[in-house]
Design a protein around this motif. Structure first.
Motif, PDB file in Angstrom:
ATOM      1  N   PRO A 203       1.424   1.534 -19.890  1.00 45.83           N
ATOM      2  CA  PRO A 203       1.374   2.356 -18.667  1.00 45.83           C
ATOM      3  C   PRO A 203       0.453   1.778 -17.599  1.00 45.83           C
ATOM      4  N   LEU A 204      -0.643   1.129 -18.009  1.00 41.39           N
ATOM      5  CA  LEU A 204      -1.557   0.533 -17.032  1.00 41.39           C
ATOM      6  C   LEU A 204      -0.833  -0.468 -16.154  1.00 41.39           C
ATOM      7  N   GLY A 205      -0.028  -1.325 -16.766  1.00 39.77           N
ATOM      8  CA  GLY A 205       0.698  -2.319 -15.982  1.00 39.77           C
ATOM      9  C   GLY A 205       1.672  -1.691 -15.011  1.00 39.77           C
ATOM     10  N   ARG A 206       2.384  -0.670 -15.457  1.00 39.42           N
ATOM     11  CA  ARG A 206       3.333   0.001 -14.557  1.00 39.42           C
ATOM     12  C   ARG A 206       2.599   0.633 -13.380  1.00 39.42           C
ATOM     13  N   CYS A 207       1.434   1.193 -13.652  1.00 41.57           N
ATOM     14  CA  CYS A 207       0.654   1.781 -12.559  1.00 41.57           C
ATOM     15  C   CYS A 207       0.197   0.712 -11.570  1.00 41.57           C
ATOM     16  N   LEU A 208      -0.180  -0.461 -12.074  1.00 42.87           N
ATOM     17  CA  LEU A 208      -0.604  -1.538 -11.176  1.00 42.87           C
ATOM     18  C   LEU A 208       0.549  -1.977 -10.279  1.00 42.87           C
ATOM     19  N   TYR A 209       1.753  -2.037 -10.817  1.00 43.19           N
ATOM     20  CA  TYR A 209       2.909  -2.404 -10.000  1.00 43.19           C
ATOM     21  C   TYR A 209       3.183  -1.339  -8.936  1.00 43.19           C
ATOM     22  N   VAL A 210       3.029  -0.079  -9.297  1.00 43.90           N
ATOM     23  CA  VAL A 210       3.231   0.993  -8.315  1.00 43.90           C
ATOM     24  C   VAL A 210       2.209   0.877  -7.196  1.00 43.90           C
ATOM     25  N   ILE A 211       0.960   0.592  -7.560  1.00 43.33           N
ATOM     26  CA  ILE A 211      -0.083   0.437  -6.542  1.00 43.33           C
ATOM     27  C   ILE A 211       0.263  -0.711  -5.595  1.00 43.33           C
ATOM     28  N   GLY A 212       0.760  -1.803  -6.151  1.00 42.07           N
ATOM     29  CA  GLY A 212       1.102  -2.943  -5.314  1.00 42.07           C
ATOM     30  C   GLY A 212       2.271  -2.691  -4.395  1.00 42.07           C
ATOM     31  N   SER A 213       3.232  -1.892  -4.844  1.00 49.66           N
ATOM     32  CA  SER A 213       4.419  -1.651  -4.022  1.00 49.66           C
ATOM     33  C   SER A 213       4.215  -0.534  -3.014  1.00 49.66           C
TER      34      SER A 213
END
Length: 364
Positions: A203-213
């Motif tokens: 989940p941490l990685g998915r959250c980082l991608y959301v933050i970037g987009s």
């Protein structure tokens, strides 16, 4: 007679690329690596397709690959860490200073430097997120400060080991082999695998991608964007510390300015990697493929007798190409994935008869 409501006709759905195009987008860079290797092998049949060339690529490109993975992590959140090269220079001279001048056991020296790299990364994240300073400016400023610390530690000169040299167990960290292959290659594969698991499966990685987009959307759904971005910078700094240990074991001499040579290759690999495997977003496996493309290209150019200036020219051109392709892939990802979802629904046809029996839209 009712006139046709041509302006209310259903809009055509956007065309979506088929599986063949998706395969080309994802694995085109990997195919390019194989093609480059084939072309140079046919051009230089006696020198390029040899075990020595493969070993040279794996040894020489391990540190750029590790640093490219370090650069990729903040890019996932939409930030850039320009202090990577300065941090690498400070890390490698600190390892050698602790071992040579202060007499520390090399495992403790490496551990302290790696932890210090994580602390520097955390400071970068705090300055960017809580200081509300653009990541370009913030990390350029902290990088300049790191360079000043490097000059203070070394006194502007090199750190050279004594007559006994460095411990063999320390230099073996870089020089050893595993399964007849250079050991640094396995560091790169292990690091890439770990980042792939974190970014793609947790989940941490998915959250980082959301933050970037879309940082605003991430905040609206409850993702602590500031804290997670600091995590990304911290991970990047930790990886830079590891790269500094490898560089110290490779160079065996502390050079205060050597880290700057790795900054451009790191970002070229990280940005070009966002066009492979998972086109449109930075990813660990794509970064490794991008570094492989750069490594094969540089090895071929060197064996063909390229001048010293061809290396920065190659990296600079690749960086421009990587930025353009990364932007194009990101736009295609947004339009391809969201076009159908965002396309306006067909509006219902209005009734042909108005209340009271009158008609609407009759021809004059």
């Amino acid at each position: 007679m009712t006139a046709p409501h041509s302006h209310l006709a259903p809009r055509p759905r956007p065309h979506r690329r088929g599986p063949a195009w998706q395969l080309v987008s994802a694995y085109g860079l990997l195919v390019l690596t194989a093609l480059l290797f084939l072309v140079f092998s046919l051009t230089l049949p006696h020198t390029f397709p040899t075990r020595g060339t493969v070993d040279s690529i794996l040894f020489s490109q391990s540190i750029p690959a590790v640093l490219a993975l370090a650069a990729m992590v903040p890019v996932v959140t939409g930030s850039f860490d320009l202090s990577l090269g300065y941090g690498l220079g400070l890390a490698h001279v600190m390892v050698l200073r602790l071992i040579i001048h202060d007499g520390w056991p090399w495992p403790w020296a490496c551990l302290v430097v790696i932890v210090g790299g994580a602390v520097v990364g955390a400071v970068n994240g705090v300055v960017v997120e809580f200081g509300r300073i653009d990541s370009f400016i913030a990390t350029l400023g902290t990088g300049s400060m790191l360079y000043a610390v490097t000059g203070w530690v070394t006194g502007g000169g090199r750190i050279v080991p004594g007559p006994g040299g460095l411990p063999a167990s320390f230099t073996d960290v870089y020089d050893s082999r595993l399964l007849a292959l250079p050991l640094p290659a396995f560091y790169v594969l292990g690091l890439a695998a770990a980042l792939w698991v974190v970014l793609e499966r947790l989940p941490l990685g998915r959250c980082l991608y959301v933050i970037g987009s879309n940082p605003r959307a991430a905040e609206l759904v409850g993702i602590p964007t500031r804290r997670y971005t600091v995590y990304a910078f911290t991970a990047s700094g930790l990886i830079v510390g590891c790269a500094g240990v490898l560089l110290a074991a490779q160079q065996e001499i502390g050079n205060p300015s050597v880290g700057l040579d790795y900054l451009l290759p790191a970002f070229a690999g990280a940005l070009l990697g966002s066009t492979a495997i998972k086109p449109g977003r930075p990813n660990a496996l794509g970064t490794v493929v991008a570094v492989a493309v750069l490594a094969v290209g540089l090895a071929g150019i060197a064996q063909m007798g390229g001048d010293f200036w061809t290396t920065p020219l190659f990296y600079g051109g690749t960086l421009l190409l990587a930025v353009g392709l990364a932007g194009y892939s990101a736009r295609r990802l947004r339009t391809g994935a969201d076009a159908t979802r965002d396309a306006p629904a067909d509006r219902p046809q209005p009734p042909s008869s108005a209340p009271g029996g009158g008609t609407q839209g009759t021809a004059p």
